[in-house]
Design a protein around this motif. Structure first.
Motif, PDB file in Angstrom:
ATOM      1  N   THR A  59       1.116  -1.196  -0.345  1.00  0.00           N
ATOM      2  CA  THR A  59       0.054  -0.193  -0.091  1.00  0.00           C
ATOM      3  C   THR A  59       0.848   1.380   0.356  1.00  0.00           C
ATOM      4  O   THR A  59       0.273   2.274  -1.195  1.00  0.00           O
ATOM      5  N   PRO A  60       1.560   1.429   0.728  1.00  0.00           N
ATOM      6  CA  PRO A  60       2.468   2.510   0.321  1.00  0.00           C
ATOM      7  C   PRO A  60       3.307   2.834  -0.510  1.00  0.00           C
ATOM      8  O   PRO A  60       3.482   3.638  -0.095  1.00  0.00           O
ATOM      9  N   GLU A  63       0.592   4.325  -2.955  1.00  0.00           N
ATOM     10  CA  GLU A  63       0.724   5.730  -2.260  1.00  0.00           C
ATOM     11  C   GLU A  63       2.265   7.080  -3.189  1.00  0.00           C
ATOM     12  O   GLU A  63       1.869   7.640  -3.566  1.00  0.00           O
ATOM     13  N   ILE A  66       1.416   6.807  -6.169  1.00  0.00           N
ATOM     14  CA  ILE A  66       0.090   7.974  -6.656  1.00  0.00           C
ATOM     15  C   ILE A  66       0.870   9.341  -6.999  1.00  0.00           C
ATOM     16  O   ILE A  66       0.662   9.954  -7.091  1.00  0.00           O
ATOM     17  N   ARG A  67       1.470  10.098  -5.795  1.00  0.00           N
ATOM     18  CA  ARG A  67       2.185  10.707  -4.805  1.00  0.00           C
ATOM     19  C   ARG A  67       3.474  11.201  -6.223  1.00  0.00           C
ATOM     20  O   ARG A  67       3.331  12.672  -7.398  1.00  0.00           O
ATOM     21  N   THR A  77      -6.882   4.835  -9.539  1.00  0.00           N
ATOM     22  CA  THR A  77      -6.372   3.591  -9.073  1.00  0.00           C
ATOM     23  C   THR A  77      -7.467   2.400  -8.974  1.00  0.00           C
ATOM     24  O   THR A  77      -8.770   3.225  -9.008  1.00  0.00           O
ATOM     25  N   GLU A 104      -8.153  -0.033   1.993  1.00  0.00           N
ATOM     26  CA  GLU A 104      -7.096   0.315   1.085  1.00  0.00           C
ATOM     27  C   GLU A 104      -7.926   1.315  -0.131  1.00  0.00           C
ATOM     28  O   GLU A 104      -7.434   2.262  -0.279  1.00  0.00           O
ATOM     29  N   GLN A 107      -8.875   4.190   1.507  1.00  0.00           N
ATOM     30  CA  GLN A 107      -7.442   5.359   2.502  1.00  0.00           C
ATOM     31  C   GLN A 107      -6.834   6.029   0.955  1.00  0.00           C
ATOM     32  O   GLN A 107      -6.586   7.280   1.100  1.00  0.00           O
ATOM     33  N   PHE A 108      -7.077   5.590  -0.165  1.00  0.00           N
ATOM     34  CA  PHE A 108      -6.416   6.255  -1.745  1.00  0.00           C
ATOM     35  C   PHE A 108      -7.615   7.693  -1.004  1.00  0.00           C
ATOM     36  O   PHE A 108      -6.973   8.531  -1.753  1.00  0.00           O
ATOM     37  N   LYS A 111      -7.001  10.002   1.096  1.00  0.00           N
ATOM     38  CA  LYS A 111      -5.294  11.299   0.808  1.00  0.00           C
ATOM     39  C   LYS A 111      -5.351  11.506  -0.386  1.00  0.00           C
ATOM     40  O   LYS A 111      -4.404  12.573   0.317  1.00  0.00           O
ATOM     41  N   PHE A 112      -6.431  11.394  -1.383  1.00  0.00           N
ATOM     42  CA  PHE A 112      -6.020  11.555  -2.280  1.00  0.00           C
ATOM     43  C   PHE A 112      -7.388  11.936  -3.109  1.00  0.00           C
ATOM     44  O   PHE A 112      -7.232  11.520  -4.656  1.00  0.00           O
ATOM     45  N   GLU A 333       5.044   5.710   5.678  1.00  0.00           N
ATOM     46  CA  GLU A 333       5.823   5.982   3.594  1.00  0.00           C
ATOM     47  C   GLU A 333       6.872   5.491   3.742  1.00  0.00           C
ATOM     48  O   GLU A 333       7.274   4.524   4.774  1.00  0.00           O
TER      49      GLU A 333
END
Length: 366
Positions: A59-60, A63, A66-67, A77, A104, A107-108, A111-112, A333
């Motif tokens: 998962t991190p 992420e 994604i960043r 996603t 999960e 969470q995405f 956060k995004f 992260e």
């Protein structure tokens, strides 16, 4: 897991692991031979997955991607949405919860909010639905899709845990592998995750020799970095004092790295563990309160949980607020070791740029 009892049980489980591995080997050979078809899409698709059952830190890494991508491309996603309470294709929007799309993906989404997050068991059907809903999508991250071979991703990333390298594991039920070790051949990039931050160049070389990546495969090493704790309900920064008594509450595959991180900072750390992707109930909150009250020591008590748990706990936020349970969330992260971040970023951006260019140059009807 090296006890005599486990070794004896492993011998008993070997025939079942052999049978399961044979079935998966046949399935993969059918895909390789084209007897089972895979769908390939014109836009860039990056799959992130693993050979083992959970706990690799996937998962991190999603992420991180994604960043890296979201400010350059219109990013989405696509996940299966494991253990959600809905079926079929779902596109996250206002009012979506973890019960709708899984922890999960939720969470995405939280956060995004500037990317598109969707779920669907049949991913080869979900991609066209996503593109119909969001036709401006330029790149899709396929979460946990290494074994989902009905889609042929443009780039395949495989994550393996430093402490449980796939090279030392076995197929379930004897081990934790979802398929035989040679499944790593499908990867374009292999990431050794959860490495010690002080991993030496000598250890890195030993692991490289053990994995023995194919000529086309890139190999990277990452470690976990924990962020600033925050109150789960308010989002405000929380300063956990050194003398605090910390109760770690989580339903994830491998809570050990988080517990170890906290024990380096605080004297009293206890773990209350639940199954992976677990949905908490009111009775669980009562159990958590009892655990708090029974902790040894004199310092203040903090309940620490993960971001993935927090999106499930938010389904009980009103009860948590009324019970005044001090849930604190610690984000995590990944960081690349040996200065490999720039190389990894180029690896991803170059693929995506080239795949987009090819898609735009493709003639109509091709």
């Amino acid at each position: 897991m090296n006890s005599p009892v486990w070794q004896y049980l492993s011998y008993l489980l070997y025939p079942f692991a052999l049978l399961y591995g044979l079935v998966l080997w046949i399935r993969n050979r059918l895909y390789d031979a084209g007897m089972l078809s895979s769908v390939e899409f014109s836009i860039p698709t990056i799959a992130v997955g693993n050979l083992s059952v959970g706990g690799t830190g996937k998962t991190p890494h999603v992420e991180y991607l994604i960043r890296l991508l979201k400010d350059r491309y219109r990013t989405a996603t696509l996940s299966r949405g494991y253990n959600r309470r809905t079926k079929g294709y779902q596109l996250a929007g206002a009012g979506t919860t973890a019960a709708d799309i899984g922890d999960e993906p939720m969470q995405f989404h939280r956060k995004f909010p500037d990317i598109n997050v969707c779920v669907g068991e049949e991913r080869m059907l979900a991609v066209p639905q996503l593109l119909g809903d969001r036709p401006d999508t330029q790149v899709i991250l396929l979460d946990d899709a290494f074994q989902h071979r009905s889609i042929k991703p443009g780039l395949n990333l495989m994550v393996t845990d430093y402490s449980r390298l796939f090279t030392r594991d076995h197929v379930v039920p004897m081990g934790r592998l979802r398929e035989g070790r040679k499944g790593y051949h499908r990867a374009d990039g292999i990431i050794v995750s959860k490495c010690p931050a002080e991993l030496t160049a000598s250890e890195k070389d030993n692991i490289r020799r053990e994995i023995n990546p194919l000529p086309h495969q890139q190999l990277f090493f990452t470690t976990l970095q924990y962020g600033v704790p925050a109150d789960m309900l308010t989002g405000e920064t929380v300063n956990i004092p050194q003398n605090a008594r910390v109760l770690v509450v989580c339903g994830i595959a491998r809570p050990e790295p988080l517990v170890q991180h906290l024990r380096q900072k605080h004297g009293h750390v206890s773990l209350l563990s639940f199954p992976d992707h677990y949905y908490y109930t009111r009775s669980d909150l009562d159990k958590i309160r009892r655990e708090m009250e029974q902790m040894d020591g004199q310092g203040p008590v903090y309940i620490v949980t993960t971001e993935k748990d927090a999106v499930r706990l938010h389904l009980l936020r009103d009860i948590i607020a009324n019970m005044q349970l001090p849930f604190t969330v610690i984000p995590v992260e990944i960081a690349f070791l040996f200065g490999e971040a720039a190389e990894f970023n180029r690896f991803i951006i170059n693929y995506t740029d080239n795949a987009l260019l090819a898609a735009y140059e493709e003639p109509p009807g091709a």
